[in-house]
Design an enzyme around this catalytic site. Structure first.
Site, PDB file in Angstrom:
ATOM      1  CG  HIS A 475      24.491  25.834 -15.688  1.00 46.99           C
ATOM      2  ND1 HIS A 475      24.213  24.436 -15.912  1.00 46.99           N
ATOM      3  CD2 HIS A 475      23.439  26.367 -16.339  1.00 46.99           C
ATOM      4  CE1 HIS A 475      23.082  24.240 -16.425  1.00 46.99           C
ATOM      5  NE2 HIS A 475      22.705  25.368 -16.754  1.00 46.99           N
ATOM      6  CD  GLU A 476      22.728  30.040 -16.160  1.00 46.04           C
ATOM      7  OE1 GLU A 476      22.464  30.237 -16.931  1.00 46.04           O
ATOM      8  OE2 GLU A 476      22.327  29.237 -15.273  1.00 46.04           O
ATOM      9  CG  HIS A 479      23.208  28.123 -20.745  1.00 43.49           C
ATOM     10  ND1 HIS A 479      22.698  27.033 -21.804  1.00 43.49           N
ATOM     11  CD2 HIS A 479      22.571  27.754 -19.641  1.00 43.49           C
ATOM     12  CE1 HIS A 479      21.825  26.303 -20.864  1.00 43.49           C
ATOM     13  NE2 HIS A 479      21.762  26.362 -19.668  1.00 43.49           N
ATOM     14  CG  HIS A 482      25.538  26.598 -27.400  1.00 49.89           C
ATOM     15  ND1 HIS A 482      24.539  25.924 -26.902  1.00 49.89           N
ATOM     16  CD2 HIS A 482      25.744  26.268 -28.696  1.00 49.89           C
ATOM     17  CE1 HIS A 482      24.111  24.920 -27.805  1.00 49.89           C
ATOM     18  NE2 HIS A 482      24.925  25.374 -29.024  1.00 49.89           N
TER      19      HIS A 482
END
Length: 687
Positions: A475-476, A479, A482
C-alpha cells in the site's frame, strides 16, 4: 563550525547531522528568505508572468518547505524531548508564513493576472492546472477576506496547527508511556517470536520476564493468540483509552478534538461555507457531504447482511468452541483468529513464517520493475536510524544510453520508541523542473511499524511479516510510486501534489491486489527455516479466507468515515461528539464497543493528518482501485497479472500524470470509461 545541514540545498538531506539546535536558526533564516521573495514577487517591479513568479517565489518557498519537511519527518520518526521542543517553537512561525502567503491579496492578484493574460493560452496543460489549483487555493486560504475576518482566519490556521501537533504528541506519548511486565507463563498461545521480542525488551531494561507495549508488533500477537483473557482485556482497555480522560489528564485529546471541530467550523463560516466538510470537499472528487453520506450508507446497506452473519457465527463459535458465552471486544481478534484457523486450517502465524522481509522486498521490487520498466537498486544516503535503508529507481537506458535516475526513497520498516504509530509515505522532495532548467528528481520515505528481527536460539533471523504487514508495505509503495514515477515537471501538480484527496488512495490500494496472486506470492515467499515458497494448498486456504469477516471490516470503515463526515458537516458538533458517535454506531455497527472505548481520541487521520472530512476517501478510492485492477485481471485471464503492456498504460495514464489533470480523466484514460463499483463488491465478496 559544522554548517547547518538544514540550510544545505544541494544533494540529499544530511539526516544524521541534524540536531535540535539547528532547527531555530535554519527556519528563521529560510523564513527571512521566503519573506523577501514574497515581497519581491508582489512588488510592481515583478511582472505577472508564470516563469518570473516561479523564479522569484517558488525557489525560496520550496527550500523552506524541504527543510521544514525534514524537521517534521524527524519529529515523527525520531522524536526526542529536545527535537519536539524545537519543532513546537518553529511550528507557529512556519504556519504563520504559509497562512500569510496563501492569503496575500497582491500575490492573488498577480496569479489572476497571469491566468487572464494572452500568454495563459500558451501554457502547457500541467501549468494551467497548477495555476487553476493555485487560484482555488487562494480562495480557500482566505485571500478574498478583509479586515478582522482576514486576521481571524490567520489565527485559526495557527491554532489548528498547534492543536494538531498536540493531538499527535498525546497519541505518541500515551502509546510510548504504557508498559506491562509479565511472566512468560502469562503469554500462553502467543507466538514464539513475539515472546522473544518481549523478553528482549525487558532484558534491555535489566528486568525479568517480558515487556508488553501498545506498539502493534507487541499488542497484536497477544490480542490474536494469547489465551489469557484477563491480559487481553487489560491490553485492550489500555489501547482504546489512549490519550483520553481515562488516562493521564495532560494527554487527554477530548478538549483538543472539541476545540479543533469548533475552529474548523469557524473557518468554514469565514469562507462562506455552511460547514468545514463543504470546505474540505472543494478540491476533492466528491461534490457534497450529502453525496458522500449517501455513498457510505449505500455501502453499509450492501455490507450489513454479511456483517450480521459474520457476527452471529463468531458468537456461536466463541460460545460453543471457546467457552466464551459473552463475547467481548477484547475477545474479537482472538475468536476471529481461532475461527479462521478452524474453518480454513491455517493461522496468520503459520503464513508469517513464509514472509521474510528480504524475500518480500525482492518480490515487490520485481513487480515494480516488470510492470513499470524501471530498476530498483540499493543506494547510500545519510539516515536517521541504523534500520533505515535507501534505494534508487532508474529508467533503463536503450542501447548504449546510461540509465536515467527517476527518484530515490528511504525505507524505515520497524517499530521503536519515539516513532509515530502507523504506516505512511511522505514526499520529502518533489520532482520539479527548476526555473534554472535543472531537473530535481523526487525523494520519498516509506515508513512502517513492523516487528524487528529477533534472535531465536542465539541466532538473529530476518524480520517476519504477517500477510497484513505485506499488504501495508505494498500500500505505502503504491503511494511512493505515485510520487516517484511522475513525469510532470510543475511543482504544484507533480506526483501526488494536486491529486484530489479522495483519489490519492487509488495507487496505494491498487498495489494491495498483488498480495493475493499466486504467481506473485511464489516470488514473495521463502520459509524462514527451509526456504521453501508458500505451498499452493496454504495459498488456496488463504484465498478462501480472503473475505473472512469482510462485512464487519467494511462496516467498521464506513462507521469511521461517517463519524468523520458528520462531525465536520454538522455545525455545533464539538458539543455533540459522543452523541454523533453513538448515533452512527446505532445506524451502522452490528457490534457496539464497550462504553469506555475512546477510539476517536487517537484517530490521528482526521485530527492530526489530512483526512478531516476525508476519511471516506479510502472507500471512495477503493472503487477506483478495484476497477483499475480489473484491467490487469482482464489482460491476465487465468495467467500472470504482471502484464507489462497494461502496466505501461497504468504508469502513463495514472502514475506519470500525477495531479496534472483531474483524477477522473486519468482513470478514464486508463480504463476507457467511467469507474464502476462492481469490481469492489466482487473483490470483497459483497456482490
Amino acid at each position: 563550525m559544522d554548517p547547518n545541514p538544514l540550510l544545505e540545498t544541494t544533494g540529499l538531506t544530511a539526516y544524521d547531522r541534524i540536531r535540535p539546535d539547528h532547527v531555530a536558526p535554519a527556519i528563521e533564516a529560510l523564513l527571512r528568505e521566503a519573506d523577501a521573495a514574497l515581497a519581491q514577487a508582489t512588488s510592481e517591479a515583478t511582472p505577472a508572468d508564470y516563469d518570473t513568479l516561479a523564479r522569484v517565489l517558488d525557489v525560496a518557498t520550496e527550500r523552506l518547505d524541504r527543510a521544514w519537511g525534514a524537521v517534521r519527518h524527524l519529529n515523527a520518526v525520531a522524536n526526542t524531548p529536545e527535537l519536539r521542543a524545537a519543532y513546537t517553537e518553529a511550528l507557529p512561525k512556519v504556519t504563520e508564513f504559509h497562512t500569510r502567503l496563501g492569503a496575500d491579496e497582491k500575490l492573488y492578484a498577480k496569479y489572476k493576472a497571469v491566468m487572464g493574460s494572452p500568454a495563459a493560452a500558451q501554457l502547457n496543460p500541467a501549468r494551467r492546472k497548477a495555476l487553476a489549483n493555485a487560484l482555488r487555493d487562494f480562495v480557500l486560504s482566505g485571500a478574498e477576506l478583509e479586515g478582522a475576518a482576514k486576521v481571524r482566519f490567520a489565527q485559526l490556521q495557527e491554532l489548528q496547527a498547534e492543536l494538531g501537533r498536540s493531538f499527535s504528541e498525546h497519541v505518541l506519548d500515551a502509546t510510548d508511556g504504557f508498559a506491562l511486565y509479565v511472566d512468560a507463563a502469562e503469554l500462553t498461545g502467543v507466538p514464539e517470536d513475539a515472546v522473544a521480542a518481549a523478553r528482549a525488551a525487558a532484558q534491555a531494561e535489566g528486568r525479568e520476564g517480558c515487556k508488553l507495549t501498545l506498539h502493534l508488533p507487541s499488542y497484536l500477537p497477544v490480542m490474536q493468540y494469547g489465551t489469557n483473557r484477563a491480559l487481553r482485556e487489560k491490553l485492550y482497555t489500555a489501547y482504546v483509552t489512549r490519550a483520553s480522560e481515562l488516562g493521564p489528564g495532560t494527554l487527554d485529546n477530548g478538549p483538543v478534538m472539541q476545540r479543533l471541530l469548533a475552529l474548523r467550523q469557524e473557518e468554514a463560516q469565514l469562507l462562506g461555507k455552511a460547514s468545514f466538510a463543504e470546505v474540505s470537499l472543494v478540491p476533492k472528487m466528491a461534490e457534497s457531504p450529502q453525496q458522500v453520506a449517501e455513498f457510505l450508507r449505500d455501502l453499509a446497506r450492501r455490507a450489513r447482511p454479511g456483517a450480521e452473519r459474520d457476527l452471529a457465527e463468531l458468537r456461536a463459535f466463541a460460545r460453543d468452541e471457546l467457552g466464551l458465552p459473552d463475547l467481548q471486544a477484547w475477545d474479537m481478534m482472538f475468536a476471529s483468529e481461532r475461527l479462521k484457523e478452524q474453518r480454513y486450517a491455517f493461522s496468520d502465524q503459520e503464513v508469517k513464517q513464509y514472509f521474510t522481509e528480504p524475500r518480500v522486498l525482492e518480490g515487490l521490487f520485481h513487480i515494480i520493475e516488470t510492470l513499470f520498466g524501471v530498476t530498483i537498486r540499493p543506494d547510500s544516503a545519510p539516515v536517521w536510524h541504523p534500520d533505515v535503508r535507501f534505494f534508487r529507481i532508474e529508467r533503463r537506458g536503450t542501447g548504449d544510453a546510461a540509465a536515467e535516475l527517476v527518484g530515490q526513497f528511504y525505507l524505515d520498516p520497524y517499530a521503536r520508541p519515539g516513532k509515530r504509530p502507523g504506516a505512511w509515505m511522505d514526499g520529502l522532495r518533489p520532482r520539479w523542473r527548476r526555473p534554472d532548467g535543472t531537473l530535481q528528481t523526487p525523494v520519498a520515505t516509506l515508513v512502517c511499524n513492523f516487528a524487528a528481527p529477533v534472535a531465536v536460539d542465539g541466532q538473529l533471523r530476518p524480520a517476519l511479516l504477517t500477510h497484513d504487514d505485506v499488504t501495508t508495505l505494498f500500500h505505502e509503495f503504491g503511494h511512493g510510486l505515485h510520487h516517484l514515477l511522475t513525469r510532470v515537471d510543475e511543482l504544484g501538480v507533480s506526483g501526488i501534489a494536486g491529486v484530489e484527496w479522495d483519489a490519492v488512495e487509488l495507487p496505494s490500494q491498487f498495489m494491495e491486489n498483488f498480495c493475493w496472486e499466486w504467481s506473485v506470492l511464489q516470488r514473495l515467499t521463502a520459509h524462514v527455516g527451509s526456504g521453501a515458497p508458500l505451498p499452493r494448498t496454504l495459498f488456496e486456504r488463504m484465498l478462501a479466507a480472503k473475505n473472512f469477516h469482510s462485512g464487519l471490516q467494511t462496516l467498521r470503515q464506513v462507521e469511521f468515515a461517517l463519524i468523520d463526515m458528520r462531525l465536520h458537516a454538522e455545525p455545533g458538533s464539538e458539543a455533540q461528539v459522543d452523541a454523533v458517535l453513538a448515533e452512527v454506531r446505532r445506524e451502522v455497527a452490528v457490534l457496539q464497543p464497550p462504553p469506555f472505548n475512546r477510539f476517536l481520541h487517537s484517530f490521528s487521520h482526521i485530527f492530526a493528518g489530512g483526512y478531516a472530512a476525508g476519511y471516506y476517501s479510502y472507500k471512495w478510492a477503493e472503487v477506483l482501485s478495484a476497477d483499475a485492477w480489473s484491467a490487469f485481471e482482464e489482460a491476465a485471464g487465468d495467467g500472470d497479472p504482471l502484464d507489462p503492456a497494461t502496466g505501461a498504460r497504468y504508469r502513463e495514464c495514472v502514475l506519470e500524470a500525477g495531479g496534472s489533470r483531474p483524477a477522473l480523466e486519468s482513470f478514464k484514460a486508463f480504463r476507457g470509461r467511467e469507474p464502476r463499483i462492481d469490481a469492489l463488491l466482487r473483490h470483497q465478496g459483497l456482490a
